[in-house]
Motif scaffolding. Structure first.
Motif, PDB file in Angstrom:
ATOM      1  N   ALA A 374       1.397 -23.156   1.025  1.00  0.00           N
ATOM      2  CA  ALA A 374       2.097 -22.746  -0.197  1.00  0.00           C
ATOM      3  C   ALA A 374       2.524 -23.979  -0.992  1.00  0.00           C
ATOM      4  N   SER A 375       2.998 -24.969  -0.274  1.00  0.00           N
ATOM      5  CA  SER A 375       3.484 -26.187  -0.903  1.00  0.00           C
ATOM      6  C   SER A 375       2.334 -26.942  -1.589  1.00  0.00           C
ATOM      7  N   ALA A 376       1.178 -26.972  -0.924  1.00  0.00           N
ATOM      8  CA  ALA A 376       0.008 -27.662  -1.488  1.00  0.00           C
ATOM      9  C   ALA A 376      -0.426 -26.972  -2.778  1.00  0.00           C
ATOM     10  N   LEU A 377      -0.453 -25.658  -2.745  1.00  0.00           N
ATOM     11  CA  LEU A 377      -0.868 -24.903  -3.933  1.00  0.00           C
ATOM     12  C   LEU A 377       0.107 -25.139  -5.081  1.00  0.00           C
ATOM     13  N   GLN A 378       1.380 -25.135  -4.747  1.00  0.00           N
ATOM     14  CA  GLN A 378       2.398 -25.364  -5.777  1.00  0.00           C
ATOM     15  C   GLN A 378       2.264 -26.763  -6.384  1.00  0.00           C
ATOM     16  N   ALA A 379       2.086 -27.755  -5.523  1.00  0.00           N
ATOM     17  CA  ALA A 379       1.942 -29.128  -6.023  1.00  0.00           C
ATOM     18  C   ALA A 379       0.723 -29.229  -6.930  1.00  0.00           C
ATOM     19  N   ASN A 380      -0.380 -28.604  -6.524  1.00  0.00           N
ATOM     20  CA  ASN A 380      -1.605 -28.692  -7.325  1.00  0.00           C
ATOM     21  C   ASN A 380      -1.474 -27.929  -8.629  1.00  0.00           C
ATOM     22  N   ALA A 381      -0.791 -26.780  -8.583  1.00  0.00           N
ATOM     23  CA  ALA A 381      -0.646 -25.953  -9.789  1.00  0.00           C
ATOM     24  C   ALA A 381       0.063 -26.731 -10.897  1.00  0.00           C
ATOM     25  N   SER A 382       0.964 -27.625 -10.497  1.00  0.00           N
ATOM     26  CA  SER A 382       1.705 -28.374 -11.517  1.00  0.00           C
ATOM     27  C   SER A 382       0.844 -29.461 -12.164  1.00  0.00           C
ATOM     28  N   GLN A 383      -0.375 -29.637 -11.640  1.00  0.00           N
ATOM     29  CA  GLN A 383      -1.221 -30.712 -12.177  1.00  0.00           C
ATOM     30  C   GLN A 383      -2.479 -30.199 -12.868  1.00  0.00           C
ATOM     31  N   VAL A 384      -2.517 -28.901 -13.158  1.00  0.00           N
ATOM     32  CA  VAL A 384      -3.693 -28.352 -13.845  1.00  0.00           C
ATOM     33  C   VAL A 384      -3.669 -28.776 -15.308  1.00  0.00           C
ATOM     34  N   GLY A 385      -4.869 -29.086 -15.829  1.00  0.00           N
ATOM     35  CA  GLY A 385      -4.956 -29.483 -17.236  1.00  0.00           C
ATOM     36  C   GLY A 385      -4.878 -30.989 -17.430  1.00  0.00           C
ATOM     37  N   ARG A 386      -4.685 -31.716 -16.306  1.00  0.00           N
ATOM     38  CA  ARG A 386      -4.601 -33.177 -16.426  1.00  0.00           C
ATOM     39  C   ARG A 386      -5.980 -33.811 -16.306  1.00  0.00           C
ATOM     40  N   GLN A 387      -6.094 -34.966 -16.959  1.00  0.00           N
ATOM     41  CA  GLN A 387      -7.324 -35.748 -16.825  1.00  0.00           C
ATOM     42  C   GLN A 387      -7.120 -36.808 -15.761  1.00  0.00           C
ATOM     43  N   GLY A 388      -8.123 -37.034 -14.965  1.00  0.00           N
ATOM     44  CA  GLY A 388      -7.969 -38.088 -13.968  1.00  0.00           C
ATOM     45  C   GLY A 388      -9.310 -38.694 -13.601  1.00  0.00           C
ATOM     46  N   GLU A 389      -9.241 -39.902 -13.039  1.00  0.00           N
ATOM     47  CA  GLU A 389     -10.463 -40.598 -12.639  1.00  0.00           C
ATOM     48  C   GLU A 389     -10.951 -40.043 -11.298  1.00  0.00           C
ATOM     49  N   VAL A 390     -12.247 -39.699 -11.268  1.00  0.00           N
ATOM     50  CA  VAL A 390     -12.832 -39.169 -10.027  1.00  0.00           C
ATOM     51  C   VAL A 390     -13.988 -40.064  -9.584  1.00  0.00           C
ATOM     52  N   LEU A 391     -14.012 -40.412  -8.323  1.00  0.00           N
ATOM     53  CA  LEU A 391     -15.184 -41.074  -7.746  1.00  0.00           C
ATOM     54  C   LEU A 391     -16.071 -39.959  -7.198  1.00  0.00           C
ATOM     55  N   VAL A 392     -17.269 -39.834  -7.769  1.00  0.00           N
ATOM     56  CA  VAL A 392     -18.111 -38.684  -7.429  1.00  0.00           C
ATOM     57  C   VAL A 392     -18.827 -38.938  -6.093  1.00  0.00           C
ATOM     58  N   ASP A 393     -18.438 -38.142  -5.076  1.00  0.00           N
ATOM     59  CA  ASP A 393     -18.974 -38.334  -3.720  1.00  0.00           C
ATOM     60  C   ASP A 393     -20.369 -37.773  -3.547  1.00  0.00           C
TER      61      ASP A 393
END
Ligand code: SAM
Ligand code: SF4
Length: 445
Positions: A374-393
């Motif tokens: 639940a905590s992980a989902l909540q933490a992630n939900a607060s970060q939707v819509g953000r841009q971030g750098e991804v290293l494509v695996d």
């Protein structure tokens, strides 16, 4: 190469074991063997084992049982066992498992080729444990680098062993006292990796923050991070594990300020009650941990904080367990690895009164996992819509139509994209949150 010159390695346990398996694989490749995923076609079968809890040990014994028919069909196959369980059990393993050829401890695994050769030539069964004072494995680590292409991401051990005495933990007794690798050696290895295409390293140790304390020259973890900044081609630096007790302002500033160091801290809390923390020998209080988290979040925007947490430590009462849940919730961790306390022979915690019954342990574990999710989902939900750098695996394992990669804060993002993006750093916008991470799309520049 004939089918009989292949090796199969199965790794149990932590990232240090994964790194060690990688070294052994490179040594065997240099000796002319080829890797295979199928033990049936291997002439060397190696299990690199973990003994931190009873469960990974049981898994190894049942795996050995499965391998028995292969040895019966092809007696020339070498079955070898390395890692922490090998170090802990030693000779007893050869007695218990009559078809096991080689037991190789944590201080000797870099000599694997020589021992396998002895088994093959002499038809002998061998157990080599050595001691922590054996010549540095580190030199072999560097030498193990071959000219073959490196992976996009690599583990780089910076410390072996552990100087802490957590009362539940068997690691110090099987891995020995802390030994830091010289800074120049770590740098040289990182340079060798990046020269072959690696873009991200994860520095490994039981407590990376204790780096350098055992070295004759003045070096500490932050100076190591600083010195890796100018490695050409290196894009990202991660590290694990960091003992919360050793987090200081200098470290927080380094993670905040050094451009290649990623904004993720894995800080095992183990328990959320001061009596338990004390009994575990962790060396800090819950208040200390809370203050530290506040400081980290204030200074490092976008940081993610993950942890290890254990249930069922001897004497853990229902109230104390609930205190751990409360603290977990209050901190709002991004993710956690969970552990059920497992008594390890020879550790002080086994002698403590009031061992928690298995049933209570399992109930507590399930309650904890629910909270973590639940905590992980909540933490992630607060970060939707953000841009971030991804290293494509690469291509997503679960969804082959999409790509997968990690944000700087180590969270997984799955998104549609062409395969030529693999291996690159791109900007991704998160569009939906999940327990495991995000779905997203490549940002429009
Ligand atoms: N050195 C790291 C630290 O102190 O944070 C952790 C290394 S240990 C291999 C990984 C995790 O295993 C620990 O964080 C702890 O939660 C768990 N662990 C260690 N001993 C255990 C035991 N006897 N029973 C259950 N879990 C254990
Ligand atoms: Fe074990 Fe504690 Fe060392 Fe981690 S810090 S390896 S838990 S003794």
């Amino acid at each position: 190469m004939s089918g009989m010159s292949r090796f199969f390695i199965q790794t149990y346990g932590c990232q240090m074991n994964e790194a060690d398996s990688e070294i052994m694989a490179r040594i065997l490749q240099r000796a002319g063997y080829e890797p295979t995923d199928a033990p049936e076609e291997a002439s060397i079968i190696l299990l690199n084992t973990c003994c931190v809890r009873a469960k990974p040990e049981q898994k190894v014994y049942s795996r050995l049982g499965e391998l028995r028919p292969i040895k019966e069909r092809r007696p020339e196959v070498i079955i070898a066992l390395a890692g922490c369980m090998a170090q802990k059990e030693g000779q007893a393993l050869l007695k218990r498992v009559p078809y096991l050829d080689l037991v190789i401890g944590t201080h000797q695994f870099h000599r694997i080729e020589e021992f396998i050769h002895s088994c093959q030539q002499g038809g002998r069964r061998i157990c080599v444990l050595g001691s922590e004072d054996d010549p540095s494995i580190a030199r072999h680590e560097l030498a193990a680098q071959t000219k073959t292409g490196a992976n996009l991401k690599a583990f780089v051990p910076i410390i072996r062993g552990c100087d802490n005495n957590c009362t539940y933990c068997v690691v110090p007794s099987v891995r020995g006292r802390q030994k830091s690798r010289p800074l120049h050696e770590i740098k040289a290895e990182t340079e060798a990796l990046t020269a072959r295409g690696c873009k991200e390293v994860t520095l490994l140790g039981q407590n990376v923050l204790a780096y350098g304390r055992d070295l004759p020259v003045n070096a500490d973890f932050v100076s190591l991070l600083e010195s890796l900044q100018d490695v050409e081609g290196l894009e990202r630096i991660r590290f694990t594990t960091a003992h919360p007790r050793d987090v200081d302002d200098r470290l927080i500033e380094a993670v905040a300020g050094l451009p290649k160091v990623c904004e993720h801290l894995h800080l095992p809390i183990q328990a959320g009650h001061d009596r338990l923390l004390k009994a575990m020998g962790r060396g800090h209080t819950t208040d200390y941990y809370l203050e530290m988290v506040e400081k980290i979040r204030a200074k490092i925007p976008g940081v993610s904080i993950t942890t290890d947490i254990m249930v069922g430590f001897p004497g853990e009462t229902e109230e104390e367990f609930e205190a751990s849940l409360k603290l977990y919730e209050k901190i709002g961790f991004d993710q956690a690895f969970t552990f059920v306390y497992s008594p390890r022979p020879g550790t002080p915690a086994t002698k403590l009164p009031d061992q928690v019954p298995q049933k209570a342990k399992v109930t507590r574990l399930n309650r904890l996992i629910e909270l973590i999710n639940a905590s992980a989902l909540q933490a992630n939900a607060s970060q939707v819509g953000r841009q971030g750098e991804v290293l494509v695996d690469g291509v997503s394992e679960k969804d082959p139509g999409r790509l997968a990669g990690r944000l700087r804060n180590n969270k997984l993002v799955v998104f549609p994209g062409k395969e030529d993006l693999i291996g690159g750093l791109i900007s991704v916008t998160t569009t939906a949150a999940h327990m495991w991470g995000f779905t997203g799309e490549v940002s429009q520049q």
